[in-house]
Design a protein around this motif. Structure first.
Motif, PDB file in Angstrom:
ATOM      1  N   ALA A 158      20.006 -16.350   8.933  1.00 38.35           N
ATOM      2  CA  ALA A 158      19.000 -17.896   9.412  1.00 38.35           C
ATOM      3  C   ALA A 158      17.675 -17.347  10.239  1.00 38.35           C
ATOM      4  O   ALA A 158      17.706 -16.413  11.045  1.00 38.35           O
ATOM      5  CB  ALA A 158      20.274 -19.114  10.306  1.00 38.35           C
ATOM      6  N   PHE A 159      16.615 -18.283  10.351  1.00 37.58           N
ATOM      7  CA  PHE A 159      15.772 -17.934  11.451  1.00 37.58           C
ATOM      8  C   PHE A 159      15.405 -19.520  11.312  1.00 37.58           C
ATOM      9  O   PHE A 159      15.192 -20.124  10.304  1.00 37.58           O
ATOM     10  CB  PHE A 159      14.507 -17.207  10.873  1.00 37.58           C
ATOM     11  N   GLU A 160      14.337 -19.705  12.700  1.00 38.74           N
ATOM     12  CA  GLU A 160      13.639 -20.696  12.777  1.00 38.74           C
ATOM     13  C   GLU A 160      11.717 -20.851  12.543  1.00 38.74           C
ATOM     14  O   GLU A 160      11.297 -20.023  13.291  1.00 38.74           O
ATOM     15  CB  GLU A 160      14.179 -20.940  14.734  1.00 38.74           C
ATOM     16  N   LEU A 161      11.482 -21.777  12.179  1.00 35.53           N
ATOM     17  CA  LEU A 161      10.373 -22.137  11.596  1.00 35.53           C
ATOM     18  C   LEU A 161       9.911 -23.617  12.673  1.00 35.53           C
ATOM     19  O   LEU A 161      10.320 -24.132  12.215  1.00 35.53           O
ATOM     20  CB  LEU A 161       9.138 -21.224  10.405  1.00 35.53           C
ATOM     21  N   ASP A 162       9.172 -23.868  13.238  1.00 31.04           N
ATOM     22  CA  ASP A 162       8.388 -24.587  14.144  1.00 31.04           C
ATOM     23  C   ASP A 162       9.257 -25.879  14.569  1.00 31.04           C
ATOM     24  O   ASP A 162       9.438 -26.540  14.272  1.00 31.04           O
ATOM     25  CB  ASP A 162       7.299 -24.946  12.541  1.00 31.04           C
ATOM     26  N   GLY A 163      10.666 -24.683  14.865  1.00 27.25           N
ATOM     27  CA  GLY A 163      11.342 -25.588  15.731  1.00 27.25           C
ATOM     28  C   GLY A 163      12.699 -26.476  14.795  1.00 27.25           C
ATOM     29  O   GLY A 163      13.376 -26.940  14.880  1.00 27.25           O
ATOM     30  N   ARG A 164      12.135 -25.849  13.358  1.00 27.83           N
ATOM     31  CA  ARG A 164      13.318 -26.621  12.262  1.00 27.83           C
ATOM     32  C   ARG A 164      13.981 -25.142  12.047  1.00 27.83           C
ATOM     33  O   ARG A 164      13.316 -23.896  11.360  1.00 27.83           O
ATOM     34  CB  ARG A 164      13.136 -26.808  11.125  1.00 27.83           C
ATOM     35  N   ARG A 165      14.984 -24.926  11.414  1.00 29.94           N
ATOM     36  CA  ARG A 165      16.064 -23.476  11.141  1.00 29.94           C
ATOM     37  C   ARG A 165      15.809 -23.316   9.405  1.00 29.94           C
ATOM     38  O   ARG A 165      16.261 -24.696   9.245  1.00 29.94           O
ATOM     39  CB  ARG A 165      17.736 -23.714  11.824  1.00 29.94           C
ATOM     40  N   HIS A 166      16.311 -22.459   9.148  1.00 25.93           N
ATOM     41  CA  HIS A 166      16.154 -22.159   7.980  1.00 25.93           C
ATOM     42  C   HIS A 166      17.427 -21.452   7.256  1.00 25.93           C
ATOM     43  O   HIS A 166      17.138 -20.008   8.011  1.00 25.93           O
ATOM     44  CB  HIS A 166      15.264 -21.647   7.028  1.00 25.93           C
ATOM     45  N   ASP A 167      18.221 -21.727   7.199  1.00 24.88           N
ATOM     46  CA  ASP A 167      20.100 -20.975   6.511  1.00 24.88           C
ATOM     47  C   ASP A 167      19.207 -20.321   4.657  1.00 24.88           C
ATOM     48  O   ASP A 167      19.203 -21.428   3.844  1.00 24.88           O
ATOM     49  CB  ASP A 167      20.408 -21.819   6.444  1.00 24.88           C
ATOM     50  N   LEU A 168      19.605 -19.193   5.159  1.00 21.12           N
ATOM     51  CA  LEU A 168      18.864 -18.195   4.101  1.00 21.12           C
ATOM     52  C   LEU A 168      20.761 -17.956   3.321  1.00 21.12           C
ATOM     53  O   LEU A 168      21.831 -18.086   4.091  1.00 21.12           O
ATOM     54  CB  LEU A 168      18.780 -16.722   3.925  1.00 21.12           C
ATOM     55  N   THR A 169      20.506 -17.166   1.582  1.00 15.45           N
ATOM     56  CA  THR A 169      21.716 -16.522   1.168  1.00 15.45           C
ATOM     57  C   THR A 169      22.204 -15.495   1.594  1.00 15.45           C
ATOM     58  O   THR A 169      21.388 -14.617   2.336  1.00 15.45           O
ATOM     59  CB  THR A 169      21.164 -16.388  -0.894  1.00 15.45           C
ATOM     60  N   ARG A 170      23.392 -15.292   2.084  1.00 15.16           N
ATOM     61  CA  ARG A 170      24.331 -14.511   2.248  1.00 15.16           C
ATOM     62  C   ARG A 170      23.993 -13.536   1.211  1.00 15.16           C
ATOM     63  O   ARG A 170      25.211 -13.579   0.601  1.00 15.16           O
ATOM     64  CB  ARG A 170      25.343 -15.247   2.927  1.00 15.16           C
ATOM     65  N   ASN A 171      23.623 -12.038   1.434  1.00 14.85           N
ATOM     66  CA  ASN A 171      23.789 -11.249   0.261  1.00 14.85           C
ATOM     67  C   ASN A 171      24.374 -10.321   0.887  1.00 14.85           C
ATOM     68  O   ASN A 171      24.580  -8.587   0.208  1.00 14.85           O
ATOM     69  CB  ASN A 171      22.938 -11.400  -1.316  1.00 14.85           C
ATOM     70  N   ALA A 172      24.975 -10.059   2.175  1.00 14.72           N
ATOM     71  CA  ALA A 172      24.880  -8.582   3.553  1.00 14.72           C
ATOM     72  C   ALA A 172      25.591  -9.125   3.706  1.00 14.72           C
ATOM     73  O   ALA A 172      25.692  -9.081   5.260  1.00 14.72           O
ATOM     74  CB  ALA A 172      23.661  -7.815   3.606  1.00 14.72           C
ATOM     75  N   GLY A 173      26.877  -9.377   4.000  1.00 11.95           N
ATOM     76  CA  GLY A 173      28.264  -9.768   4.392  1.00 11.95           C
ATOM     77  C   GLY A 173      27.779 -11.472   5.237  1.00 11.95           C
ATOM     78  O   GLY A 173      27.248 -12.210   4.320  1.00 11.95           O
ATOM     79  N   ALA A 174      27.461 -11.446   6.127  1.00 10.44           N
ATOM     80  CA  ALA A 174      27.111 -12.571   6.823  1.00 10.44           C
ATOM     81  C   ALA A 174      25.455 -12.583   6.860  1.00 10.44           C
ATOM     82  O   ALA A 174      25.277 -13.761   7.714  1.00 10.44           O
ATOM     83  CB  ALA A 174      27.596 -12.275   8.327  1.00 10.44           C
ATOM     84  N   HIS A 175      25.344 -11.670   6.109  1.00  6.45           N
ATOM     85  CA  HIS A 175      23.273 -10.942   6.370  1.00  6.45           C
ATOM     86  C   HIS A 175      22.597 -12.113   5.173  1.00  6.45           C
ATOM     87  O   HIS A 175      23.256 -12.048   4.641  1.00  6.45           O
ATOM     88  CB  HIS A 175      22.778 -10.233   7.549  1.00  6.45           C
ATOM     89  N   HIS A 176      21.095 -11.784   5.162  1.00  6.33           N
ATOM     90  CA  HIS A 176      20.032 -12.194   3.858  1.00  6.33           C
ATOM     91  C   HIS A 176      19.798 -10.956   4.223  1.00  6.33           C
ATOM     92  O   HIS A 176      18.827 -10.075   5.430  1.00  6.33           O
ATOM     93  CB  HIS A 176      18.925 -13.265   4.750  1.00  6.33           C
TER      94      HIS A 176
END
Length: 210
Positions: free
Chosen positions: A128-146
């Motif tokens: 996950a990351f934030e851009l311009d105050g909005r959170r974006h959740d990404l696919t998890r393909n390395a355990g809990a990470h992207h």
């Protein structure tokens, strides 16, 4: 003297004339086919079928050659370099990159050999990351990470491809839609592989986001 000429004192029978003409036409056709075959062998970009993906998409392979004999092979799946054959000081070719001989392992395994990685290379913690105050959740393909753009990142899709006329070069294109693997916005990505006569493999990347 023409190959079809004959002494006026001993004219060729009609059947001999026909045979001579047919042989001449056949020889001309063979010469043209040989020239065309040689042109294909010397073409700066050769295209053949590398395989078909599990979901039925054809994947082509592009072979680039330069004047000194260096060879690079790239497939449309992931815009991936599969072979890079480089001559040593004695002119002997050796493959200096890792890759597979068939398409299946590129789909089933995840070594990222020679692939074009994106949208992001390496790891995004907690996917996950934030851009311009909005959170974006990404696919998890390395355990809990992207990792490396997700389950269907740039190295896991079939790119459109076109040889560049007059050069040992190929341009690959891919459109990543809004929401792809959780990323915002549309991205049009392109990568050009070019083999120079100075034994350089140039790789130029461009991307445009909306």
């Amino acid at each position: 003297m023409s190959m079809f000429s004959a002494s006026p004192r001993r004219p060729l029978p009609p059947d001999r004339w026909r045979a001579a003409i047919c042989c001449g036409i056949l020889a001309a056709r063979v010469a043209v086919q040989a020239a065309e075959g040689e042109a294909v062998r010397r073409a700066p970009v050769e295209i053949d079928r590398f395989g078909v993906t599990a979901d039925g998409r054809a994947v082509d392979r592009f072979t680039l050659r330069n004047a000194s004999g260096m060879i690079v092979r790239i497939i449309g799946y992931g815009a991936t370099v599969t072979e890079l054959l480089v001559p040593d000081r004695a002119g002997r070719l050796a493959d200096v990159v890792l890759g597979f001989d068939t398409l299946g392992p590129y789909e089933r395994e995840s070594p990222y050999f020679g692939g074009t990685v994106g949208r992001v290379a390496f790891r995004i913690t907690n996917a996950a990351f934030e851009l311009d105050g909005r959170r974006h959740d990404l696919t998890r393909n390395a355990g809990a990470h992207h990792l490396h753009g997700g389950e269907r990142g740039f190295s896991r899709v079939v790119w459109e491809a076109e040889p560049i006329p007059g050069a040992a070069a190929v341009r690959f294109r891919h459109r990543s839609p809004d929401g792809d693997q959780g990323y915002p916005g549309v991205v049009d990505a392109a990568v050009v592989y070019a083999l120079t006569d100075d034994d350089e493999l140039r790789i130029d990347y461009t991307a445009t986001a909306d």
